[in-house]
Design an enzyme around this catalytic site. Structure first.
Site, PDB file in Angstrom:
ATOM      1  N   GLY A   1       0.749  -1.320   0.078  1.00  0.00           N
ATOM      2  CA  GLY A   1       0.132   0.182   0.240  1.00  0.00           C
ATOM      3  C   GLY A   1       0.988   1.183  -0.036  1.00  0.00           C
ATOM      4  N   PRO A   2       0.143   2.425  -0.442  1.00  0.00           N
ATOM      5  CA  PRO A   2       1.072   3.673  -0.364  1.00  0.00           C
ATOM      6  C   PRO A   2       1.790   4.195   1.047  1.00  0.00           C
ATOM      7  CG  PRO A   2      -1.408   3.990  -0.889  1.00  0.00           C
ATOM      8  CD  PRO A   2      -1.204   2.499  -0.602  1.00  0.00           C
TER       9      PRO A   2
ATOM     10  N   GLY B   1       2.524   5.484   4.663  1.00  0.00           N
ATOM     11  CA  GLY B   1       1.755   6.082   5.719  1.00  0.00           C
ATOM     12  C   GLY B   1       0.307   5.553   5.876  1.00  0.00           C
TER      13      GLY B   1
ATOM     14  N   GLY C   1      -0.184   2.553   7.355  1.00  0.00           N
ATOM     15  CA  GLY C   1      -0.004   2.050   8.669  1.00  0.00           C
ATOM     16  C   GLY C   1       0.313   0.478   8.507  1.00  0.00           C
ATOM     17  N   LYS C   2       1.328   0.070   7.409  1.00  0.00           N
ATOM     18  CA  LYS C   2       1.717  -1.185   7.054  1.00  0.00           C
ATOM     19  C   LYS C   2       2.620  -1.501   8.338  1.00  0.00           C
ATOM     20  CE  LYS C   2       3.556   0.080   3.281  1.00  0.00           C
ATOM     21  NZ  LYS C   2       2.661   1.429   3.271  1.00  0.00           N
ATOM     22  N   THR C   3       3.599  -0.856   8.741  1.00  0.00           N
ATOM     23  CA  THR C   3       4.364  -1.037   9.769  1.00  0.00           C
ATOM     24  C   THR C   3       3.591  -1.091  11.078  1.00  0.00           C
ATOM     25  OG1 THR C   3       6.049   0.267   8.703  1.00  0.00           O
ATOM     26  CG2 THR C   3       6.553  -0.231  10.821  1.00  0.00           C
TER      27      THR C   3
ATOM     28  N   GLU D   1      -9.012  32.475  -7.614  1.00  0.00           N
ATOM     29  CA  GLU D   1     -10.028  31.633  -6.984  1.00  0.00           C
ATOM     30  C   GLU D   1     -11.300  31.359  -6.874  1.00  0.00           C
ATOM     31  OE1 GLU D   1      -8.078  28.961  -5.465  1.00  0.00           O
ATOM     32  OE2 GLU D   1      -6.119  29.827  -6.360  1.00  0.00           O
TER      33      GLU D   1
ATOM     34  N   HIS E   1     -12.388  29.579  -9.933  1.00  0.00           N
ATOM     35  CA  HIS E   1     -12.517  28.246  -9.715  1.00  0.00           C
ATOM     36  C   HIS E   1     -13.950  27.760  -8.932  1.00  0.00           C
ATOM     37  CE1 HIS E   1      -8.625  26.749 -11.000  1.00  0.00           C
ATOM     38  NE2 HIS E   1      -7.950  27.463  -9.978  1.00  0.00           N
TER      39      HIS E   1
ATOM     40  N   ASP F   1      -3.144  24.035 -12.276  1.00  0.00           N
ATOM     41  CA  ASP F   1      -4.279  23.742 -12.784  1.00  0.00           C
ATOM     42  C   ASP F   1      -4.140  23.197 -14.148  1.00  0.00           C
ATOM     43  OD1 ASP F   1      -5.457  25.243 -10.613  1.00  0.00           O
ATOM     44  OD2 ASP F   1      -5.594  27.071 -11.600  1.00  0.00           O
TER      45      ASP F   1
END
Ligand code: ADP
Ligand code: MG
Ligand code: ZN
Length: 622
Positions: A208-209, A211, A213-215, A432, A435, A508
């Site tokens: 998984g990406p 951060g 929580g694998k560890t 802004e 958008h 953008d």
């Protein structure tokens, strides 16, 4: 979870004592021994001996005189040199050999060897013997680094204890927890599985990406399982000396076999498990290949029924050597994905439970605002919120702290000291609002949550925070088109109002292009190409890295479609903004003055009856 460490303290103490003894010897005993043969005498004694004819040879040095007597085994004497103009005359008269070179008994080299090297060598030898003895007593543990632990695996071993991390500390990730729970259960009740003839996979790979929580999950397994747990990071195998990686692997598995049933966890396995390619044999990566080969051999070699289970984690499964993923090795893949809305809320709650906080916090709102954040980022959001509370002299975390820290973590720290000129501020305000206006005017676009023109360290001048109403995984063609026109809305507003464009839209442009390209090449959303994949996604987790999978002619046509698509959406945005020009001015003015506008304020202004046009923030005539 307690870490078992080699008792290093006594050893260190031993070396310290040894050093002190050594110093003492050098200061008091050795000088006496070495200089024992040389007798110090006064100058008057020297003159007396000279007169008495007792002296045989004399060597005059710069500040002392060395001489020997006429005894059978000559004694060496030393005396300080005095300012004596008659010295030569006296020596002449006494008839001594005064140009002689007297060899002192011990050469400086020999004395150095004797007083330093020999004792040190002895101490080391003694220390080594002692260490061996200790290791034996520990049952050949070899867990930590002794003075000479080259080739030892250095894996940290954990024994279960009541204070460890449990599955309950890992929020969300239910699928992963299910798989890992089964593994833990197998280690506790192997009989249950043996009876039915089921074999446990030898290895499971957490994928998984960063951060997510694998560890953390692996640590939870260590906390839940009542068996020894060896943890080592892939990078620890990569050593200074060739061949060490392989021997570390061997050592790790030897230990694991001894302690079975147990779990071996290899974090960041991609550091050693990268694809082997022929080219590397020309030099460089041989060491890594050897390590990987050893790992493969060991995984094949051990008996699965003994209860050694190998867990490993990686962010980059696609870079792993296929041999690692063959059945009988890491044949089970456990996906650990970015958390969804519910998962984010749960993770926030887990971490917020550790800080003192306002009891009425709305975690759902924060989780919504933090779309796409990983578990590590969410943990960071809570921590930043707590830090902010402290900075402001409070002892509880409030909703506003969390809201602020979402922005800090997601969009970089606020840089209040970075001054925008008024003109720049005005342009950013229009950009802004452009958008946001396009987004709000299109029914399917997410409503605006908050816009701010306070610059971020991330480099973005303004920041439009959009909140997805719910999680959705399927996006329609229309929604994607609307997204593209929202991306173009900023530049469009600038152009319409100022009749010139700035560099502020580069991000953008990038995003709009990526999306348009994906629609054409990946999602099959054009009639011309239909459902043909023109792009191969190589790297799932690290984004990008898409390579074209089509002929050059098709690629040219693809580019044309992408340009067309973006242009069409730009035209749509232009129409929407032109039709609501007075709203654009009104909203931009508000943002320019307040620097921040919330979703509600935005909608209130947008839905209010049209105000007088004199309220323009920007008049072309000025
Ligand atoms: P990874 O190994 O996947 O890169 P880590 O396990 O090191 O990620 O996660 C880093 C930190 O993020 C953890 O220590 C924990 O505080 C937090 N975290 C990540 N995922 C979760 C989760 N599902 N639940 C609770 N905390 C999490
Ligand atoms: Mg990790
Ligand atoms: Zn923009």
């Amino acid at each position: 979870m307690k870490e078992v460490k080699t008792p290093k303290k006594p050893l260190i103490l031993f070396y310290v004592i040894a050093l002190v003894v050594l110093l003492a010897l050098n200061m008091f005993l050795f000088p006496a021994l070495i200089n024992g043969q040389i007798e110090q005498v006064g100058y008057s004694d020297f003159l007396q001996m000279l007169e008495d004819g007792k002296i045989d040879q004399v060597q005059v040095e710069s500040d002392l005189i060395v001489f020997t007597d006429k005894a059978e085994k000559p004694q060496i004497y030393e005396t300080g040199k005095m300012d004596d103009p008659n010295l030569v005359e006296r020596l002449e008269n006494a008839g001594v050999d005064y140009g002689a070179e007297i060899v002192k008994e011990t050469s400086p080299l020999l004395s150095f060897l004797l007083s330093w090297l020999l004792p040190i060598a002895l101490m080391l030898l003694l220390g080594q013997l002692l260490t061996r003895g200790m290791m034996k007593k520990l049952g050949g543990g070899g867990l930590g680094g002794s003075a000479m632990s080259f080739g030892k695996s250095n894996a940290k071993m954990y024994v279960p204890s009541t204070t460890g991390i449990k599955f309950a500390d890992v929020a969300g990730e239910d699928e992963a927890k299910e798989v890992l729970t089964e593994i833990v259960d197998f280690l506790h009740n192997p009989k249950k599985y043996e009876q039915i003839g089921a074999k446990m996979p030898k290895g499971a790979l957490l994928v998984g990406p960063p951060g997510t929580g694998k560890t953390l999950l692996a640590k939870a397994v260590a906390g839940e399982a009542n068996v020894p747990f060896f943890s080592i990071s892939g990078s620890e195998f990569v050593e200074m000396f060739v061949g060490m990686g392989a021997s570390k692997v061997r050592d790790l598995f030897a230990q694991a076999n001894e302690k079975a049933p147990c779990i071996v966890f290899i974090d960041e396995i991609d550091t050693i498990g990268k694809k082997r390619d022929g080219a590397s044999s020309l030099g460089g990566n041989d060491e890594r290949e050897q390590t990987l080969n050893q790992l493969l051999t060991e995984m094949d070699g051990f008996d699965g029924t003994k209860g050694v289970i190998i867990l490993a984690a990686t962010n980059r499964p696609e870079s792993l050597d296929p041999a690692l993923l063959r059945p009988g090795r890491f044949d089970r893949r456990v996906p650990v994905e970015l958390p969804d809305l519910k998962g984010r809320e749960d993770i926030l709650k887990v971490h917020a439970a550790k800080v003192r906080r306002d009891p009425n916090l709305d975690f759902n709102a924060i989780a919504r605002a933090a779309a796409g954040a990983s578990g590590a980022e969410l943990a960071n959001i809570v921590n930043e919120a707590a830090l902010r509370a402290v900075r402001q002299g409070r002892d509880t975390v409030l909703q506003s702290d969390l809201e602020e820290s979402v922005e800090v973590v997601i969009a970089g720290y606020q840089k209040k000291n970075r001054i925008l000129s008024d003109k720049e501020k005005l342009i950013v305000s229009y950009h802004e609002v452009g958008h946001a206006l396009v987004a709000a005017l299109q029914t399917h676009s997410a409503p605006v949550h908050k816009i701010t023109i306070i610059p971020r360290t991330s480099g973005a001048l303004g920041y439009t925070m959009q909140v997805e109403e719910g999680e959705h995984y399927l996006m329609s063609k229309e929604e994607l088109e609307n997204k593209i026109s929202t991306f173009t809305g900023g530049r469009c507003a600038e152009d319409l109002v100022f009749r010139s464009v700035t560099t502020g839209a580069s991000n953008d442009i990038e995003q709009a292009t990526r999306l348009a390209r994906a629609m054409v090449a990946q999602f099959g959303m054009t009639e011309e190409f239909g459902m043909v994949a023109l792009q191969a996604q190589n790297n799932l987790y690290l984004g990008g890295d898409a390579s074209l999978a089509c002929s050059p002619q098709t690629a040219a046509e693809l580019d044309r479609r992408v340009i067309e698509l973006v242009k069409r959406q730009y035209a749509k945005a232009e129409k929407l903004i032109s039709d609501n020009m007075s709203k654009l001015h009104e909203l931009a003015k508000f943002l320019y003055e307040q620097e921040t506008i919330t979703g509600e304020e935005f909608m209130r202004i947008l839905e209010s009856p049209i105000a007088m046009p004199e309220g323009n923030a920007y008049n072309e005539g000025e």
